[in-house]
Design a protein around this motif. Structure first.
Motif, short mmCIF file in Angstrom:
data_model
loop_
_atom_site.label_atom_id
_atom_site.label_comp_id
_atom_site.label_asym_id
_atom_site.label_seq_id
_atom_site.Cartn_x
_atom_site.Cartn_y
_atom_site.Cartn_z
N SER A 182 0.84 -1.20 0.00
CA SER A 182 0.00 0.00 0.00
C SER A 182 0.88 1.25 0.00
O SER A 182 0.52 2.26 -0.61
CB SER A 182 -0.99 0.00 1.16
OG SER A 182 -0.32 -0.15 2.37
N TYR A 185 1.72 1.70 -3.55
CA TYR A 185 0.56 2.14 -4.31
C TYR A 185 0.36 3.65 -4.16
O TYR A 185 0.13 4.36 -5.13
CB TYR A 185 -0.69 1.39 -3.84
CG TYR A 185 -1.96 1.83 -4.54
CD1 TYR A 185 -2.17 1.49 -5.87
CD2 TYR A 185 -2.92 2.58 -3.88
CE1 TYR A 185 -3.33 1.90 -6.51
CE2 TYR A 185 -4.08 2.99 -4.52
CZ TYR A 185 -4.27 2.65 -5.83
OH TYR A 185 -5.42 3.06 -6.48
N TYR A 345 -8.71 7.11 -8.67
CA TYR A 345 -8.39 6.36 -9.89
C TYR A 345 -7.70 7.25 -10.92
O TYR A 345 -6.79 6.82 -11.61
CB TYR A 345 -9.66 5.74 -10.47
CG TYR A 345 -10.12 4.55 -9.68
CD1 TYR A 345 -9.36 3.37 -9.69
CD2 TYR A 345 -11.26 4.58 -8.90
CE1 TYR A 345 -9.74 2.27 -8.94
CE2 TYR A 345 -11.65 3.48 -8.14
CZ TYR A 345 -10.89 2.34 -8.16
OH TYR A 345 -11.26 1.25 -7.43
N MET A 402 -2.48 -1.61 -7.96
CA MET A 402 -3.89 -1.31 -7.75
C MET A 402 -4.67 -2.59 -7.44
O MET A 402 -5.52 -2.64 -6.55
CB MET A 402 -4.47 -0.63 -8.99
CG MET A 402 -5.90 -0.17 -8.84
SD MET A 402 -6.53 0.50 -10.37
CE MET A 402 -6.35 2.22 -10.08
N VAL A 403 -4.33 -3.66 -8.17
CA VAL A 403 -5.02 -4.93 -7.96
C VAL A 403 -4.63 -5.52 -6.59
O VAL A 403 -5.48 -5.92 -5.80
CB VAL A 403 -4.67 -5.92 -9.10
CG1 VAL A 403 -5.25 -7.30 -8.81
CG2 VAL A 403 -5.19 -5.38 -10.42
N LEU A 404 -3.33 -5.53 -6.31
CA LEU A 404 -2.83 -6.12 -5.06
C LEU A 404 -3.42 -5.45 -3.83
O LEU A 404 -3.75 -6.11 -2.85
CB LEU A 404 -1.30 -6.02 -5.00
CG LEU A 404 -0.50 -7.09 -5.74
CD1 LEU A 404 0.99 -6.77 -5.67
CD2 LEU A 404 -0.78 -8.46 -5.13
N THR A 405 -3.52 -4.12 -3.89
CA THR A 405 -4.00 -3.39 -2.70
C THR A 405 -5.51 -3.14 -2.77
O THR A 405 -6.06 -2.49 -1.89
CB THR A 405 -3.30 -2.02 -2.60
OG1 THR A 405 -3.61 -1.27 -3.77
CG2 THR A 405 -1.80 -2.15 -2.49
N ARG A 406 -6.16 -3.65 -3.82
CA ARG A 406 -7.59 -3.37 -4.07
C ARG A 406 -7.87 -1.87 -4.01
O ARG A 406 -8.75 -1.42 -3.27
CB ARG A 406 -8.46 -4.09 -3.06
CG ARG A 406 -8.40 -5.59 -3.22
CD ARG A 406 -9.39 -6.23 -2.31
NE ARG A 406 -9.05 -7.62 -2.10
CZ ARG A 406 -9.57 -8.34 -1.11
NH1 ARG A 406 -10.40 -7.78 -0.27
NH2 ARG A 406 -9.24 -9.59 -0.98
N GLY A 407 -7.07 -1.14 -4.75
CA GLY A 407 -7.24 0.32 -4.80
C GLY A 407 -6.88 1.00 -3.50
O GLY A 407 -7.48 2.00 -3.13
N GLN A 409 -6.80 -0.24 -0.29
CA GLN A 409 -7.50 -0.58 0.98
C GLN A 409 -6.52 -0.91 2.10
O GLN A 409 -5.54 -1.55 1.89
CB GLN A 409 -8.41 -1.80 0.75
CG GLN A 409 -9.39 -1.62 -0.39
CD GLN A 409 -10.57 -0.77 -0.01
OE1 GLN A 409 -11.33 -1.15 0.87
NE2 GLN A 409 -10.71 0.37 -0.65
#
Lengths: 409, 136
Positions: A182, A185, A345, A402-407, A409
């Motif tokens: 994160s 990210y 985004y 983005m996928v790993l952290t689910r945007g 989170q």
């Protein structure tokens, strides 16, 4: 004296115009979660946008060509078109976020829901784009945007433990409750917020419209070299106040209404009012820039007449695109999508799309056919090449993170 | 490589891909006309290639874009044209007065009449909005 005034005005508007909804939201969010441990990314991003803007400003001044002329000339119709669609898509997403940001700023001031403000804001915005002179648009919002200096004043008034803040700056790693993914990210998001591509489209198109020539390169550089770093300091002061107020309390910034709270704590109602004025000017100014940039990109790619210096009927297709973009942006926002989520985004997609326009500019800035004597010197090339690598790495990392952290989170 | 030594605008040998295709065309007042979407070549008596005309508009750009998108571009453009067998917009090489970062032509954008979509949008959309002829 007049010249000095013009230069000072240029620098001031560059500072006030630097911050947009992406910088506001991302810096506040990062400050509340990571303190100042990501401040180095803002510095890297600001130097990056300086390198990018200086090159494209110089190309615009010497060759008279703006960004998407060059994208098409260097990449051809097929890859150029893919590039246009991707870059325009990101700019349009940012446009939606900025309009939503203006509506949110008014919601904070009036307690009337932002969705109700969206059509009003968009109508006002379109009238400004249709009717108001370019210079007025650029100067007015840039100068009023300087109200965001209130964040720096608030930081000083909060009288934080400066040694502790400095310790956060010098320990670039995630805190106890955060992971490296994160952290990375949000590094990408901050980088995208500082180096948003539309800033360069707007900057170079403005240069072409104002008929910059080689003798304007000096003034252009002053604006970029002084204005952007000071604008970056405004961004950092937003991260710093949220780090001081929210981080120790464990509160995470999730809405725009939380961002001016530290200012209200430090400076009371007057401070809050000034901060909201700054929000309004910064987002409205950026909404103008992104809206025009959508039109600029398409018109330059297809060779249409474009710009604010000719009457709308002389640039009919350009104005039709701007109008259509505004209408569609309103439609998207009326679905009650959260503008803050759109902003998050948009900054990540900005980072993703950066190499697409950066590379053609870097190539042309080295082409004596376009640039004559004013090709990149060794320093500009060294920095330009280092940043190309940085931009590509960030771009490649954006989607997996983005996928790993689910945007985030 | 294409060469045209007898025209004022094309004094030297050059790489058409690098120096001509996709460049902005400006009219005699410096206003944008179109892009060089494609070029028409002729074979001269000595066997070398020369540029005969600049081609503009979707009819020229579609085939260069290639693929399904390119075919559709051209097909839609054909449907929207009134003539039986529409040809892409054409600017004779004789009108070219010089090339730098743009291609300059000696006619005015209005004379060239290559901007059908611009005129359509002007007439049916932009002119209907108050203030359409107000310049900066």
């Amino acid at each position: 004296m007049k010249k000095l005034f013009a230069v000072a005005l240029g620098i001031l508007t560059a500072i006030g115009g630097f911050v947009d909804i992406g910088d506001l939201v991302t810096n506040a969010l990062v400050g509340s979660r990571f303190g100042l441990s990501l401040a180095w990314v803002v510095a890297v991003g600001v130097i990056g946008i300086i390198v990018f803007a200086e090159m494209s400003g110089r190309v615009a001044a010497v060759s008279g060509r703006a960004t998407f002329d060059l994208v098409r000339e260097r990449l051809g119709p097929r890859i150029g078109l893919a590039n246009l669609l991707a870059s325009m898509g990101v700019t349009f997403l940012t446009f939606i976020a900025e309009i939503g940001g203006v509506a949110l700023a008014i919601e904070i001031a009036t307690s009337v829901d932002e969705v109700l403000w969206v059509p009003v804001v968009a109508a006002a915005l379109w009238i400004v784009l249709w009717r108001v002179r370019f210079a007025v648009l650029e100067n007015a919002f840039g100068l009023v945007g300087l109200a965001l200096v209130v964040f720096a004043v608030a930081l000083w008034k909060l009288d934080p433990d400066w040694m502790d803040l400095w310790a956060q700056v010098t320990s670039p790693r995630p805190g106890a409750n955060e992971t490296w993914t994160s952290y990375s990210y949000y590094a990408v998001a901050l980088f995208g917020a500082a180096m948003t591509p539309y800033e360069v489209f707007f900057f170079s198109s403005g240069g072409v419209e104002e008929h910059w020539s080689e003798k304007d390169v000096g003034t252009m550089r002053l604006n970029v070299f002084l204005g952007f770093p000071l604008g970056g300091l405004l961004s950092l002061s937003i991260a710093a106040v949220t780090a001081v107020v929210f981080l120790p309390a464990g509160v995470q910034v999730e809405s725009l209404s939380q961002v001016p709270l530290p200012v209200a704590i430090a400076l009371g109602k007057i401070g809050l009012a000034i901060a909201l004025l700054g929000f309004f000017a910064a987002t409205f100014g950026a909404a103008c820039e992104t809206g025009l940039s959508v039109g600029y990109s398409m018109a330059q790619f297809y060779g249409w007449s474009w710009g604010k210096f000719v009457a709308p009927r002389q640039a009919a297709r350009f104005h039709a695109v701007v109008l259509l973009a505004t209408v569609v942006a309103v439609a998207v926002l009326l679905t009650t999508v959260d503008p803050v989520a759109v902003t998050e985004y948009s900054v990540v997609f900005s980072a993703l799309a950066l190499p697409l326009t950066y590379l053609p500019i870097l190539v042309i800035a080295n082409d004596p056919d376009y640039m004559g004597e004013r090709v990149n010197g060794w320093f500009a090339n060294a920095l330009g090449s280092v940043y190309f690598v940085v931009i590509v790495v960030v771009s490649v990392a954006a989607i997996p993170l983005m996928v790993l952290t689910r945007g985030g989170q | 490589m294409a060469e045209r030594t007898d025209q004022p605008g094309f004094r030297r040998q050059y790489d058409a891909q690098l120096h001509l295709l996709d460049r902005q065309i400006l009219d005699r007042d410096g206003l944008p006309v179109a892009k060089v979407d494609d070029i028409e070549l002729v074979v001269r008596a000595d066997g070398r290639l020369a540029v005969a005309a600049l081609l503009c508009g979707p009819g020229a750009l579609g085939p260069r874009t290639g693929g399904r998108l390119g075919r559709w571009t051209k097909a839609i453009w054909r449907r929207l044209r009134p003539d039986e067998d529409p040809q892409p917009g054409r600017i004779d090489a004789a009108l070219v007065t010089g090339t730098d970062s743009a291609v300059h032509v000696s006619a005015s954008a209005a004379e060239l009449r290559l901007d059908g979509l611009e005129r359509w949008v002007r007439r049916y959309v932009v002119d209907r909005i108050p203030g359409a002829d107000h310049a900066d």
